[in-house]
Design a protein around this motif. Structure first.
Motif, PDB file in Angstrom:
ATOM      1  N   TYR A   9     -39.451  31.186  24.971  1.00  0.00           N
ATOM      2  CA  TYR A   9     -39.530  30.918  26.363  1.00  0.00           C
ATOM      3  C   TYR A   9     -40.574  30.747  27.084  1.00  0.00           C
ATOM      4  O   TYR A   9     -41.083  29.690  27.918  1.00  0.00           O
ATOM      5  CB  TYR A   9     -38.633  32.194  26.855  1.00  0.00           C
ATOM      6  N   CYS A  10     -41.597  31.530  26.649  1.00  0.00           N
ATOM      7  CA  CYS A  10     -42.802  31.400  27.365  1.00  0.00           C
ATOM      8  C   CYS A  10     -44.080  32.090  26.496  1.00  0.00           C
ATOM      9  O   CYS A  10     -43.920  32.874  25.480  1.00  0.00           O
ATOM     10  CB  CYS A  10     -42.937  31.940  28.602  1.00  0.00           C
ATOM     11  N   GLU A  25     -44.718  27.985  29.945  1.00  0.00           N
ATOM     12  CA  GLU A  25     -43.335  28.194  29.766  1.00  0.00           C
ATOM     13  C   GLU A  25     -42.542  26.946  29.313  1.00  0.00           C
ATOM     14  O   GLU A  25     -42.788  25.946  29.810  1.00  0.00           O
ATOM     15  CB  GLU A  25     -42.548  28.974  31.021  1.00  0.00           C
ATOM     16  N   ASN A  27     -38.731  27.149  28.087  1.00  0.00           N
ATOM     17  CA  ASN A  27     -37.151  27.276  28.390  1.00  0.00           C
ATOM     18  C   ASN A  27     -36.853  28.503  29.049  1.00  0.00           C
ATOM     19  O   ASN A  27     -35.725  29.296  28.848  1.00  0.00           O
ATOM     20  CB  ASN A  27     -36.449  27.604  26.633  1.00  0.00           C
ATOM     21  N   ARG A  28     -37.462  28.671  30.204  1.00  0.00           N
ATOM     22  CA  ARG A  28     -36.913  29.688  31.288  1.00  0.00           C
ATOM     23  C   ARG A  28     -35.752  29.588  32.155  1.00  0.00           C
ATOM     24  O   ARG A  28     -35.989  28.228  32.761  1.00  0.00           O
ATOM     25  CB  ARG A  28     -38.369  29.996  31.968  1.00  0.00           C
ATOM     26  N   GLN A  29     -35.055  30.181  32.196  1.00  0.00           N
ATOM     27  CA  GLN A  29     -33.784  29.768  32.875  1.00  0.00           C
ATOM     28  C   GLN A  29     -34.066  30.295  34.509  1.00  0.00           C
ATOM     29  O   GLN A  29     -33.605  29.577  35.163  1.00  0.00           O
ATOM     30  CB  GLN A  29     -32.568  30.525  32.426  1.00  0.00           C
ATOM     31  N   TYR A  80     -34.290  39.434  25.087  1.00  0.00           N
ATOM     32  CA  TYR A  80     -35.428  38.718  24.782  1.00  0.00           C
ATOM     33  C   TYR A  80     -36.164  39.550  23.655  1.00  0.00           C
ATOM     34  O   TYR A  80     -35.771  40.742  23.604  1.00  0.00           O
ATOM     35  CB  TYR A  80     -36.129  38.398  25.907  1.00  0.00           C
ATOM     36  N   THR A  97     -39.188  35.238  23.382  1.00  0.00           N
ATOM     37  CA  THR A  97     -38.486  34.411  22.931  1.00  0.00           C
ATOM     38  C   THR A  97     -36.923  34.977  22.690  1.00  0.00           C
ATOM     39  O   THR A  97     -36.594  36.193  23.512  1.00  0.00           O
ATOM     40  CB  THR A  97     -38.530  34.085  21.144  1.00  0.00           C
ATOM     41  N   ASP A  98     -36.007  34.182  22.343  1.00  0.00           N
ATOM     42  CA  ASP A  98     -34.664  34.641  22.147  1.00  0.00           C
ATOM     43  C   ASP A  98     -34.529  35.848  21.091  1.00  0.00           C
ATOM     44  O   ASP A  98     -35.628  35.881  20.253  1.00  0.00           O
ATOM     45  CB  ASP A  98     -33.771  33.541  21.612  1.00  0.00           C
TER      46      ASP A  98
END
Length: 154
Positions: A9-10, A25, A27-29, A80, A97-98
């Motif tokens: 994500y970041c 960043e 993949n930040r939603q 996360y 991350t995930d």
């Protein structure tokens, strides 16, 4: 399609005083707060977790420095995982991350030794302790992160 896709994500880079020297960043939603508030929150969380880990380490001697490899490396929630690496000079490298991504401790060490040292420490145009502005650092970091098997674009 696979609904459980690992993602990075970041990235945060903090100095020893909690100043964010670099943030990126991928993949930040969604964001729930300002970037400055989020950086303070993340650094405060790291500070508290590190203090707790130090207090609870075997032997009970929280006054001495941790040996290499000891201490906080990552922690996970249902949404996360935070990966953490601290240098002897107090720089803190953080990846969010995930939760399915395995430990990225070695990746953070590589980011420090092969990217940060190369393009920030050895760069006479980059004053130490100031926000990172080196385009070579930014390009190398992005290439490295995007090349990891856990990087997916949304």
């Amino acid at each position: 399609t696979d609904k459980c896709v690992s993602m990075i994500y970041c990235f945060y880079l903090f100095n020893r005083d909690g100043v964010c020297l670099y943030y990126e960043e991928w993949n930040r939603q969604k964001k729930l707060m300002s970037q400055a508030e989020e950086q303070k929150l993340i650094f405060g969380l790291l500070f508290s977790l590190k203090a707790t880990v130090t207090q609870m380490r075997p032997g009970g001697d929280a006054t001495g420095p941790a040996r290499p490899g000891e201490g906080l490396h990552c922690f996970s929630t249902s949404s996360y995982k935070l990966h953490y690496f601290e240098t002897p000079t107090g720089l803190r490298f953080v990846l969010l991350t995930d939760p399915t991504v395995p430990s990225l401790k070695e990746c953070l060490k590589q980011m420090y030794s092969h990217i940060y040292v190369e393009y920030v420490v050895k760069n006479p145009l980059q004053p130490m302790g100031t926000p990172v502005t080196s385009t070579y650092f930014v390009q190398s970091l992005n290439k490295y992160i995007r090349g990891l098997p856990y990087f997916r674009s949304t």
